[in-house]
Design a protein around this motif. Structure first.
Motif, mmCIF file in Angstrom:
data_model
loop_
_atom_site.group_PDB
_atom_site.id
_atom_site.type_symbol
_atom_site.label_atom_id
_atom_site.label_comp_id
_atom_site.label_asym_id
_atom_site.label_seq_id
_atom_site.Cartn_x
_atom_site.Cartn_y
_atom_site.Cartn_z
ATOM 1 N N ASN A 5 86.039 19.242 -9.413
ATOM 2 C CA ASN A 5 84.939 20.094 -8.983
ATOM 3 C C ASN A 5 83.952 20.245 -10.137
ATOM 4 N N TYR A 6 82.802 20.857 -9.853
ATOM 5 C CA TYR A 6 81.772 21.004 -10.887
ATOM 6 C C TYR A 6 82.257 21.879 -12.041
ATOM 7 N N LEU A 143 78.255 11.988 -13.516
ATOM 8 C CA LEU A 143 78.374 13.176 -12.667
ATOM 9 C C LEU A 143 77.088 13.258 -11.840
ATOM 10 N N VAL A 144 77.232 13.478 -10.543
ATOM 11 C CA VAL A 144 76.054 13.571 -9.680
ATOM 12 C C VAL A 144 75.775 15.047 -9.401
ATOM 13 N N VAL A 145 74.577 15.478 -9.796
ATOM 14 C CA VAL A 145 74.160 16.870 -9.594
ATOM 15 C C VAL A 145 72.787 16.873 -8.946
ATOM 16 N N PRO A 230 76.204 25.867 -10.349
ATOM 17 C CA PRO A 230 75.087 25.930 -9.406
ATOM 18 C C PRO A 230 74.386 27.292 -9.426
ATOM 19 N N ASP A 231 75.110 28.385 -9.713
ATOM 20 C CA ASP A 231 74.487 29.703 -9.717
ATOM 21 C C ASP A 231 73.484 29.862 -10.866
ATOM 22 N N LEU A 232 73.900 29.435 -12.041
ATOM 23 C CA LEU A 232 72.992 29.502 -13.187
ATOM 24 C C LEU A 232 72.035 28.309 -13.218
ATOM 25 N N ASP A 266 67.386 19.825 -13.292
ATOM 26 C CA ASP A 266 66.184 19.271 -12.661
ATOM 27 C C ASP A 266 65.260 18.602 -13.674
ATOM 28 N N THR A 267 65.140 19.227 -14.848
ATOM 29 C CA THR A 267 64.176 18.732 -15.833
ATOM 30 C C THR A 267 64.836 18.250 -17.122
ATOM 31 N N GLY A 268 66.097 18.623 -17.324
ATOM 32 C CA GLY A 268 66.763 18.297 -18.574
ATOM 33 C C GLY A 268 66.459 19.302 -19.678
#
Lengths: 556, 177
Positions: A5-6, A143-145, A230-232, A266-268
């Motif tokens: 899991n993540y 890892l795919v996010v 995912p929350d943060l 999203d942006t690194g």
């Protein structure tokens, strides 16, 4: 994904196999990968199919679990450049594939990331992002996010500048690249960057904490694990050792090596950074797994990140801020004297400082760390983190070294020896809340395999002799073991098969840095072979031979 | 023993010791000379033909200066980064009796100069030709393929293994006298 899991807990809710019946486990089927190099990958099960990535030449197999004996559905051969084998530091391993949206994503040793159709095995895209002529390879599992495939490079022993890239899962184009050394714009440090400690604050530290230009060949590679909250909306990844190993050639803190970044996927953009080992002296790469837990920490609910680090400390960080809540050694450590929780800084032991022309003896842990890449597992049922690790010490001598692109840039003679007690490995259950071990098992060889723990309170791991073991998650009592054909350095998994029953799978095949003496047929008369690891593994050739076989177990 | 034998013996020993020091003191600095083709295998359809030899091989092979220079260059050109001090690591071990691409001076010279497909880089334009010969001679000494009178006798750094001149003589190893 290999880590389940993540949050990277490697905890399975399956309960069919439990403490009472695990002793009945038997082989369901086996499969030869056809490659006799170190098998570090986790098999990946999606639906009715199991996917396996081999070491170089990085063949991907899809096995049909719905049929007896799990016949092959397809295989894909990426045919990486054979020359890549010459720039891979520590055997030609691969740590596994990732699945998302009907696609399998994996990396090749010669620097490609490839997306395959999971049903047919047909390639969808192939991105060439690493250059073997400067010593770059890729060994990590992607890892795919959020539709992005996250990949980092290897090459910390070759003076390769470390980076993490996000590739678009749709077509493979590079969305962002974050370097781990160099000016802030390359590292993607901007206004959002708020490190917790003063030592990590300042402009362009990735340049100013190095001698002129040294950051360009300074390492800080990312070949380990990435976790995602995912929350943060943050990803967490470590950074590898600075290059060269000889620290005299790089005075300064050598940002941003041997640390950990939190980034916006999203942006690194970097959110915070913490440096485990500023101005690393002993090749303490900071790329181990980060286990993300929400737990009560000293009475307060905290979002924490748990990291058994190579330098020997079990770190608990606040993953929103990067603040260190706890850092306790989980095995013998004499290279440092603890972590100052006010400044966040590791306190080096002045007796163990390495340098040119100086032999420093009995440094614990070794360059391979108290724990290397081999991932731990966490059970919410016991509150314990199950850590496969090493128990080794070393002598080090800094030597002169020239930078020649595409060749090693190490500058250190190393010879490793067994640690206190003589057992070269251990499997430790660490009570995170109590900051101390619950129990610890001694192993003759380093435990170079990962771990998996289940809701049946069983923990699985493998040894370099080839034993695949099940122990009680509560007590560590040995419940079952099976001798596979070669030493185990892979990542065990457990899954529910198409028939509804629980299975356990592991790749057997010795190698990696610890097993290079066998997979690379090295000569034990040279104490410094395989960057000194061979000296501690002289008898491994008598204990096991090279292999590459998948074992899958079930109850009768 | 007659009285004049001892001086004679000493004189002959002194002469033998001189041999290990004989060398061309003005080495070529050119890159990439020695273009002779070196077969990678001994299997040759139609019967084995004599391997081409290079006269550089013999002049470098048993020479103490060249061997010790080879040892120094082995570190300087990062050979030791992959092959450690002969035991191997990223690259194969060089001190054992296994040779993937041939054990002759010419083969090793070709391996360093032109590289090999499974990871050995080509140093053609990086290392002057005479230094490649020095490296080749040193590589052979790692497995006892150099006279112990000429092979390096000490390490400047951490003793990783007994010095090269104490390696078992590969020419006689495992054979009855």
């Amino acid at each position: 994904m290999p880590a389940k899991n993540y949050a990277s807990t490697r905890f399975s809710e399956l309960t069919e196999i439990n403490e009472g019946n695990v002793k009945n486990l038997q082989v369901a089927f086996t499969f030869s990968t056809g490659v006799n190099k170190g098998q570090e990958a986790a098999p990946l099960v999606v639906g009715n199919t199991m996917y396996i990535v081999t070491p170089f030449p990085n063949i991907v197999y899809a096995l049909d679990l719905s049929k007896p004996g799990a016949p092959m559905k397809w295989k894909y051969e990426p045919n990486p450049e054979p020359a890549a084998q010459g720039v891979a530091c520590c055997d030609v391993v691969n740590r596994g594939a990732a699945f998302a949206d009907g696609r399998i994503f994996f990396n090749t040793l010669d620097g490609h990331t490839i997306a395959l159709d999971a049903t047919s095995g047909q390639p969808i895209w192939n991105a060439h992002i690493g250059n073997i002529n400067i010593g770059e390879t890729i060994t990590m599992a992607p890892l795919v996010v959020k539709g992005k495939v996250l990949v980092g490079n290897s090459g910390g022993e070759m003076g390769v500048r470390g980076w993490v890239k996000a590739l678009d899962a749709g077509d493979g184009h590079v969305v962002w690249t974050a370097y781990n050394t160099g000016p802030d714009k390359d590292v993607l440090i901007g206004p959002d960057f708020k490190p917790h400690y003063d030592m990590d604050k300042g402009k362009d530290l990735g340049v100013t904490t190095w001698p002129p230009e040294a950051w360009k060949i300074g390492g800080g590679n990312m070949w380990g694990w990435i976790s995602y909250d995912p929350d943060l909306n943050l990803i967490f990844h470590g950074t590898g050792n600075p290059g060269p190993w000889n620290p005299d050639l790089r005075p300064g803190d050598n940002k941003w090596t041997s640390g950990i970044f939190a980034r916006d996927p999203d942006t690194g953009a970097a959110k915070w950074f913490y440096q485990w080992s500023p101005h690393d002296l002993h090749d303490y790469d900071g790329i181990n797994e980060q286990v993300l837990l929400d737990m009560n920490w000293q009475g307060k609910p905290r979002k924490v990140l748990v990291r058994p680090e190579r330098n020997g400390y079990l770190y608990v960080l606040d993953r929103a801020t990067g603040e260190v809540l706890s850092a306790k050694p989980y095995g013998p450590v004499n290279s440092s004297k603890g972590v100052d929780l006010k400044t966040g800084r590791l306190t080096e032991n002045p007796d163990k400082l390495t340098g040119t022309g100086k032999v420093v003896r009995d440094i614990c842990p070794t360059a391979s760390g108290l724990k290397d890449w081999q991932p731990s597992a966490f059970s919410p049922r016991t509150g314990l983190l199950y850590i496969p690790h090493n128990n080794l010490c070393m002598d080090e001598e800094g030597v002169e070294v020239n930078y020649i692109a595409g060749t090693p840039y190490v500058g250190m003679n190393v010879r490793m020896i067994p640690g206190p007690g003589g057992n070269r490995g251990a499997f430790t259950a660490w009570d995170i809340a109590a900051e101390k071990p619950a129990w610890s098992l001694k192993e003759n060889f380093p435990v170079w395999s990962g771990a998996v723990v289940t809701a049946g309170d069983v923990v699985f791991y493998g040894t370099m002799e080839g034993w695949f073991k099940a122990v009680s998650a509560k007590t560590g009592d040995l419940l079952w073991q099976f001798k596979t054909s070669s030493g185990i350095i892979g990542q065990p998994i457990t899954y529910r098969g198409p028939d509804g029953h629980q299975y356990v799978a592991i790749l057997s095949g010795v190698g990696g840095w610890a097993g290079a003496i066998v997979s690379g047929d090295l000569d034990p008369r040279d104490a410094t072979a395989a960057l000194g690891f061979v000296n501690a593994m002289k008898d491994l050739k008598n204990a096991t031979t090279a292999g590459g076989t998948l074992y899958v177990f079930r109850l009768p | 023993m007659r009285p004049f034998v001892l001086p004679l013996l000493l004189a002959s020993l002194a002469l033998a010791a001189c041999q290990r020091e004989e060398r061309d003191t003005r080495p070529q600095s050119a890159f990439g000379s020695g273009e002779q083709p070196t077969p990678v295998t001994t299997l040759e359809p139609g019967g084995q033909r004599p391997s081409p030899t290079d006269n550089k091989a013999a002049s470098f092979e048993a020479n103490a200066f060249h061997l010790s220079e080879g040892k120094r260059l082995f570190g300087w050109f990062n050979c030791s980064g992959c092959h450690a001090n002969g035991g191997g690591g990223m690259g194969p071990a060089l001190m054992d009796e296994k040779w993937i691409y041939g054990s002759s001076m010419e083969s090793i010279h070709a391996t360093i100069r032109d590289g090999r497909p499974n990871g050995m880089p080509s140093f053609r334009d990086k290392i002057p030709d005479d230094q490649i010969w020095e490296l080749a001679a040193f590589v052979r000494s790692l497995s006892g393929n150099a006279p112990s009178s000429a092979a390096p006798s000490r390490n400047d750094d951490m003793m990783a293994h007994p010095s090269e001149n104490r390696m078992p003589d590969a020419a006689t190893l495992g054979k009855s006298p």
